[in-house]
Design a protein around this motif. Sequence first.
Motif, PDB file in Angstrom:
ATOM      1  N   ALA A 138       0.852  -1.183   0.000  1.00 31.30           N
ATOM      2  CA  ALA A 138       0.000   0.000   0.000  1.00 31.30           C
ATOM      3  C   ALA A 138       0.887   1.232   0.000  1.00 31.30           C
ATOM      4  CB  ALA A 138      -0.926   0.007   1.223  1.00 31.30           C
ATOM      5  N   THR A 139       0.295   2.360  -0.350  1.00 34.57           N
ATOM      6  CA  THR A 139       1.020   3.630  -0.329  1.00 34.57           C
ATOM      7  C   THR A 139       0.241   4.646   0.493  1.00 34.57           C
ATOM      8  OG1 THR A 139      -0.039   4.308  -2.399  1.00 34.57           O
ATOM      9  CG2 THR A 139       2.140   3.285  -2.558  1.00 34.57           C
ATOM     10  N   PRO A 140       0.936   5.468   1.290  1.00 38.96           N
ATOM     11  CA  PRO A 140       0.233   6.519   2.031  1.00 38.96           C
ATOM     12  C   PRO A 140      -0.440   7.492   1.070  1.00 38.96           C
ATOM     13  CG  PRO A 140       2.502   6.256   2.807  1.00 38.96           C
ATOM     14  CD  PRO A 140       2.390   5.479   1.538  1.00 38.96           C
ATOM     15  N   VAL A 141      -1.637   7.890   1.394  1.00 39.95           N
ATOM     16  CA  VAL A 141      -2.356   8.847   0.546  1.00 39.95           C
ATOM     17  C   VAL A 141      -1.703  10.216   0.669  1.00 39.95           C
ATOM     18  CG1 VAL A 141      -4.544  10.046   0.191  1.00 39.95           C
ATOM     19  CG2 VAL A 141      -4.524   7.588   0.668  1.00 39.95           C
ATOM     20  N   ALA A 142      -1.296  10.782  -0.460  1.00 39.95           N
ATOM     21  CA  ALA A 142      -0.592  12.065  -0.460  1.00 39.95           C
ATOM     22  C   ALA A 142      -1.487  13.226  -0.888  1.00 39.95           C
ATOM     23  CB  ALA A 142       0.617  11.996  -1.385  1.00 39.95           C
ATOM     24  N   SER A 143      -2.522  12.944  -1.640  1.00 38.13           N
ATOM     25  CA  SER A 143      -3.378  14.003  -2.166  1.00 38.13           C
ATOM     26  C   SER A 143      -4.454  14.403  -1.156  1.00 38.13           C
ATOM     27  CB  SER A 143      -4.053  13.545  -3.454  1.00 38.13           C
ATOM     28  OG  SER A 143      -3.100  13.218  -4.440  1.00 38.13           O
ATOM     29  N   THR A 144      -4.926  15.630  -1.272  1.00 39.55           N
ATOM     30  CA  THR A 144      -6.075  16.061  -0.498  1.00 39.55           C
ATOM     31  C   THR A 144      -7.322  15.355  -1.031  1.00 39.55           C
ATOM     32  OG1 THR A 144      -5.102  18.217  -0.064  1.00 39.55           O
ATOM     33  CG2 THR A 144      -7.490  18.036   0.154  1.00 39.55           C
ATOM     34  N   LEU A 145      -8.125  14.812  -0.130  1.00 43.52           N
ATOM     35  CA  LEU A 145      -9.299  14.037  -0.520  1.00 43.52           C
ATOM     36  C   LEU A 145     -10.571  14.841  -0.310  1.00 43.52           C
ATOM     37  CD1 LEU A 145      -8.343  10.585   1.051  1.00 43.52           C
ATOM     38  CD2 LEU A 145      -8.044  11.327  -1.314  1.00 43.52           C
ATOM     39  N   LYS A 146     -11.455  14.769  -1.275  1.00 45.78           N
ATOM     40  CA  LYS A 146     -12.741  15.456  -1.211  1.00 45.78           C
ATOM     41  C   LYS A 146     -13.866  14.424  -1.333  1.00 45.78           C
ATOM     42  CE  LYS A 146     -10.850  19.642  -1.467  1.00 45.78           C
ATOM     43  NZ  LYS A 146     -10.919  20.660  -0.386  1.00 45.78           N
ATOM     44  N   ARG A 147     -14.853  14.515  -0.439  1.00 51.81           N
ATOM     45  CA  ARG A 147     -16.063  13.726  -0.584  1.00 51.81           C
ATOM     46  C   ARG A 147     -17.088  14.563  -1.327  1.00 51.81           C
ATOM     47  NH1 ARG A 147     -17.149   9.479   2.386  1.00 51.81           N
ATOM     48  NH2 ARG A 147     -15.927  10.259   4.150  1.00 51.81           N
ATOM     49  N   ALA A 148     -17.692  13.992  -2.387  1.00 56.38           N
ATOM     50  CA  ALA A 148     -18.590  14.752  -3.245  1.00 56.38           C
ATOM     51  C   ALA A 148     -20.045  14.422  -2.959  1.00 56.38           C
ATOM     52  CB  ALA A 148     -18.280  14.470  -4.709  1.00 56.38           C
ATOM     53  N   THR A 149     -20.906  15.342  -3.279  1.00 56.40           N
ATOM     54  CA  THR A 149     -22.345  15.103  -3.264  1.00 56.40           C
ATOM     55  C   THR A 149     -22.735  14.440  -4.577  1.00 56.40           C
ATOM     56  OG1 THR A 149     -22.901  17.192  -4.333  1.00 56.40           O
ATOM     57  CG2 THR A 149     -22.628  17.217  -1.932  1.00 56.40           C
ATOM     58  N   GLY A 150     -24.019  14.110  -4.709  1.00 56.09           N
ATOM     59  CA  GLY A 150     -24.497  13.527  -5.954  1.00 56.09           C
ATOM     60  C   GLY A 150     -24.397  14.478  -7.124  1.00 56.09           C
ATOM     61  N   GLU A 151     -24.302  15.766  -6.848  1.00 56.65           N
ATOM     62  CA  GLU A 151     -24.161  16.770  -7.916  1.00 56.65           C
ATOM     63  C   GLU A 151     -22.698  17.091  -8.211  1.00 56.65           C
ATOM     64  OE1 GLU A 151     -26.245  17.277  -5.207  1.00 56.65           O
ATOM     65  OE2 GLU A 151     -27.955  16.527  -6.370  1.00 56.65           O
ATOM     66  N   GLU A 155     -18.656  18.009  -0.668  1.00 57.15           N
ATOM     67  CA  GLU A 155     -19.426  17.887   0.561  1.00 57.15           C
ATOM     68  C   GLU A 155     -18.544  18.118   1.771  1.00 57.15           C
ATOM     69  OE1 GLU A 155     -21.570  14.245   2.933  1.00 57.15           O
ATOM     70  OE2 GLU A 155     -22.047  14.491   0.807  1.00 57.15           O
ATOM     71  N   GLU A 156     -17.310  17.563   1.709  1.00 52.92           N
ATOM     72  CA  GLU A 156     -16.362  17.774   2.799  1.00 52.92           C
ATOM     73  C   GLU A 156     -14.964  17.412   2.325  1.00 52.92           C
ATOM     74  OE1 GLU A 156     -16.323  15.059   6.120  1.00 52.92           O
ATOM     75  OE2 GLU A 156     -17.444  13.560   4.991  1.00 52.92           O
ATOM     76  N   THR A 157     -13.979  17.935   3.034  1.00 48.68           N
ATOM     77  CA  THR A 157     -12.590  17.532   2.837  1.00 48.68           C
ATOM     78  C   THR A 157     -12.271  16.455   3.859  1.00 48.68           C
ATOM     79  OG1 THR A 157     -11.974  19.719   2.018  1.00 48.68           O
ATOM     80  CG2 THR A 157     -10.199  18.306   2.824  1.00 48.68           C
ATOM     81  N   VAL A 158     -11.742  15.332   3.384  1.00 52.85           N
ATOM     82  CA  VAL A 158     -11.487  14.177   4.245  1.00 52.85           C
ATOM     83  C   VAL A 158     -10.030  14.207   4.694  1.00 52.85           C
ATOM     84  CG1 VAL A 158     -11.523  11.666   4.395  1.00 52.85           C
ATOM     85  CG2 VAL A 158     -13.212  12.856   2.973  1.00 52.85           C
ATOM     86  N   PRO A 159      -9.767  14.198   5.985  1.00 53.77           N
ATOM     87  CA  PRO A 159      -8.368  14.165   6.444  1.00 53.77           C
ATOM     88  C   PRO A 159      -7.644  12.924   5.909  1.00 53.77           C
ATOM     89  CG  PRO A 159      -9.848  14.647   8.261  1.00 53.77           C
ATOM     90  CD  PRO A 159     -10.719  14.245   7.107  1.00 53.77           C
ATOM     91  N   ARG A 160      -6.455  13.122   5.380  1.00 50.97           N
ATOM     92  CA  ARG A 160      -5.728  12.003   4.795  1.00 50.97           C
ATOM     93  C   ARG A 160      -4.775  11.330   5.771  1.00 50.97           C
ATOM     94  NH1 ARG A 160      -2.997  16.422   1.688  1.00 50.97           N
ATOM     95  NH2 ARG A 160      -0.935  16.740   2.618  1.00 50.97           N
ATOM     96  N   GLN A 161      -4.625  11.886   6.969  1.00 48.20           N
ATOM     97  CA  GLN A 161      -3.713  11.285   7.935  1.00 48.20           C
ATOM     98  C   GLN A 161      -4.153   9.856   8.234  1.00 48.20           C
ATOM     99  OE1 GLN A 161      -5.007  14.332   8.222  1.00 48.20           O
ATOM    100  NE2 GLN A 161      -3.142  15.561   7.984  1.00 48.20           N
TER     101      GLN A 161
END
Length: 249
Positions: A138-151, A155-161
């Motif tokens: 596996a590799t540590p997630v390096a990018s900023t993660l975004k959770r999207a709505t159906g549109e 919806e939110e920024t997900v902490p990648r730590q």
Amino acid sequence: MVYDGAMSKFAVIIVAAGKSTRFGGAYKKPFAPLAGRAVWLHSAERFMNRDDVARVIVVVSEEDREEFNRKFGANVAILGLSVCNGGAERADSVAAGLALVEDADFVAIHDAARPCVTDKEIDRLFAKVKETGAGLLATPVASTLKRATGEQTVEETVPRQGLWAAQTPQAFRRDWLEAAYQQPERSQATDDAQLVEQLGHPVSLVEGSSLNLKITTRADLKLAEQIIKATPPPKPKGGNPFADDDLWR
């Protein structure tokens, strides 16, 4: 439990039974030509002559089996590989390969569409699994993660730590994996490690590389070819029987 490193053996299941719906073209992605031979062959040859691997099993879909035998039957015979039909879901395909495993302490599962895994990555994973019983690259997630709505708005920024992107191979004690695959909800799991986790067994993360990409689209083939050209090849015993062959005529 720590296994004797000199005696412990792995069976390896190469999963090549997917539908390749996003890939397109004349071939499904495991059978597409890559740097002179099929994608799945690059994946299989990383395991086939390891001293700690007792058996390599390739799982293909029933609809592809006749064509697979026609194109690759000689390759399978030369390499001493086993081949079986897969099922409707990935978990069914792994279960079919698992049913053929004999005389192995551990089982590793690898996506045929990840042809760029290296010997060193496999070495690290297998060593860890002999210590802990279960692990995956596996590799540590390096990018900023975004959770999207159906549109498709944020919806939110997900902490990648603490987040890791799972790869294959994934490897496990054989008895743990067999028990994991007895679970009735196995088809809902997104990878093999999830099934082992559900039994309460700890699964180790072994840091891999972003170069161990999974081929999904045809554009990925071009990147994979550059990675393979820059990566030391495995050295099969008796030489490489596919160095000069033409699989596509």
